[in-house]
Design an enzyme around this catalytic site. Structure first.
Site, PDB file in Angstrom:
ATOM      1  CE  LYS A  15      -8.286  -1.315   3.921  1.00 39.65           C
ATOM      2  NZ  LYS A  15      -9.590  -0.649   3.879  1.00 39.65           N
ATOM      3  NE  ARG A  90     -10.241  -2.301  -2.394  1.00 40.08           N
ATOM      4  CZ  ARG A  90      -9.465  -1.313  -1.968  1.00 40.08           C
ATOM      5  NH1 ARG A  90      -8.173  -1.423  -1.979  1.00 40.08           N
ATOM      6  NH2 ARG A  90     -10.009  -0.210  -1.496  1.00 40.08           N
ATOM      7  NE  ARG A 127     -10.796   8.585   2.974  1.00 36.84           N
ATOM      8  CZ  ARG A 127     -10.490   7.314   2.827  1.00 36.84           C
ATOM      9  NH1 ARG A 127     -10.061   6.614   3.850  1.00 36.84           N
ATOM     10  NH2 ARG A 127     -10.609   6.729   1.665  1.00 36.84           N
ATOM     11  NE  ARG A 155      -9.515   7.957  -1.640  1.00 39.66           N
ATOM     12  CZ  ARG A 155      -9.278   6.707  -1.241  1.00 39.66           C
ATOM     13  NH1 ARG A 155      -8.394   6.477  -0.279  1.00 39.66           N
ATOM     14  NH2 ARG A 155      -9.903   5.704  -1.776  1.00 39.66           N
ATOM     15  NE  ARG A 166     -13.911   3.935  -2.076  1.00 41.25           N
ATOM     16  CZ  ARG A 166     -13.426   4.811  -1.195  1.00 41.25           C
ATOM     17  NH1 ARG A 166     -13.985   6.005  -1.063  1.00 41.25           N
ATOM     18  NH2 ARG A 166     -12.392   4.500  -0.461  1.00 41.25           N
TER      19      ARG A 166
HETATM   20  P1  AMP Z   1      -8.014   2.581  -1.493  1.00 41.34           P
HETATM   21  O1  AMP Z   1      -7.144   3.781  -1.375  1.00 41.34           O
HETATM   22  O2  AMP Z   1      -7.390   1.341  -0.936  1.00 41.34           O
HETATM   23  O3  AMP Z   1      -9.414   2.821  -0.973  1.00 41.34           O
HETATM   24  O4  AMP Z   1      -8.174   2.291  -3.068  1.00 41.34           O
HETATM   25  C1  AMP Z   1      -8.763   3.242  -3.947  1.00 41.34           C
HETATM   26  C2  AMP Z   1      -9.252   2.555  -5.208  1.00 41.34           C
HETATM   27  O5  AMP Z   1      -8.144   1.953  -5.893  1.00 41.34           O
HETATM   28  C3  AMP Z   1     -10.232   1.419  -4.988  1.00 41.34           C
HETATM   29  O6  AMP Z   1     -11.573   1.857  -4.818  1.00 41.34           O
HETATM   30  C4  AMP Z   1     -10.037   0.614  -6.274  1.00 41.34           C
HETATM   31  O7  AMP Z   1     -10.668   1.237  -7.365  1.00 41.34           O
HETATM   32  C5  AMP Z   1      -8.523   0.722  -6.494  1.00 41.34           C
HETATM   33  N1  AMP Z   1      -7.794  -0.377  -5.798  1.00 41.34           N
HETATM   34  C6  AMP Z   1      -6.918  -0.255  -4.759  1.00 41.34           C
HETATM   35  N2  AMP Z   1      -6.436  -1.460  -4.391  1.00 41.34           N
HETATM   36  C7  AMP Z   1      -7.024  -2.356  -5.216  1.00 41.34           C
HETATM   37  C8  AMP Z   1      -6.965  -3.780  -5.333  1.00 41.34           C
HETATM   38  N3  AMP Z   1      -6.185  -4.521  -4.509  1.00 41.34           N
HETATM   39  N4  AMP Z   1      -7.714  -4.370  -6.287  1.00 41.34           N
HETATM   40  C9  AMP Z   1      -8.487  -3.657  -7.127  1.00 41.34           C
HETATM   41  N5  AMP Z   1      -8.597  -2.321  -7.077  1.00 41.34           N
HETATM   42  C10 AMP Z   1      -7.883  -1.663  -6.123  1.00 41.34           C
END
Ligand code: AMP
Length: 230
Positions: A15, A90, A127, A155, A166
């Protein structure tokens, strides 16, 4: 019609990479809630301090906080002519709030990027991410970011045990969004288990098809209803 694009898909589906490419090619902002939270963690804001432990466990930050962040970001001028949302919504509660935020704007175009589970685990645990600009790169591409020269790091939530958690969170809380949006004429699913160039081509074709169809929907092009329903 403004391109208000929302990318769905599990962690590791691509994404972020596709959102970045698409946003850049159309001159619209990419809005990644993960990037916003990581920046808040780095700068040590109150939200960042509260979110860090939750993110490190691979869990979700609470809906109210996330909805507030996105509401504020979408009100900024640069998002008026379109945006690409990556990582939000989410949960179904976040999606319902987003429909409210989008009232009176052109409809959301929703693209689900599908990738098999084994491929996701492989991609996530190999990654790297740029500490400065958030660009993703697979391991083995050297220690610096190809875009900005920043340092590439892994990360903290891409370790194998957190990746598995996750994915569980995704299946429990985020996958129901596919059903939430699937009924809309502006929904498309694409195959994410292909080269990034092929996924980008499929994404562009899916969006073009939605736009061609959407301009025939009542209200689009003038004051569109919130999230077009079938
Ligand atoms: P991502 O980079 O999108 O994988 O997000 C990393 C982390 O940020 C996720 O595993 C969540 O802990 C938090 N996070 C990001 N976007 C959201 C969201 N829309 N709702 C809740 N937590 C989020």
């Amino acid at each position: 019609m403004a391109l208000n694009l929302l990318m769905l898909g599990p962690p590791g589906a691509g994404k972020g990479t596709q959102a970045e490419r698409f946003a850049q090619s159309r001159g619209i902002p990419k809005i990644s809630t993960g990037d916003i939270l990581r920046e808040a963690v780095q700068t040590g804001t109150e939200i960042g301090l509260r979110a860090k432990a939750i993110m490190d466990r691979g869990e979700l930050v609470n809906d109210e906080v996330m909805i507030g962040i996105v509401r504020e970001r979408l009100e900024k001028k640069d998002a008026a002519n379109g945006f690409v949302l990556d990582g939000f919504p989410r949960t179904v509660a976040q999606a319902a709030a987003l429909d409210g935020i989008m009232a009176g704007r052109d409809p959301l175009i929703v693209v689900d990027i599908m990738v098999p589970e084994e491929e996701l685990v492989r991609r996530l645990s190999s990654r790297m991410i740029c500490r400065s600009c958030g660009h993703n790169a697979p391991m083995g591409h050297g220690p610096v970011c190809a875009l900005c020269g920043g340092e590439l790091i892994q990360r903290t939530d891409d370790s194998e045990s957190v990746v598995i958690d996750r994915l569980k969170v995704y299946h429990g809380q985020s996958e129901p969004l596919v059903e939430y949006y699937r009924v809309r004429p502006t929904f498309r699913a694409i195959n994410g288990a292909q080269s990034p160039d092929q996924v980008a081509a499929d994404l562009a074709a899916a969006i073009a098809a939605v736009c061609a169809h959407a301009t025939r929907l009542p209200g689009v092009g003038t004051a569109a209803p919130s999230g077009v329903q079938p």
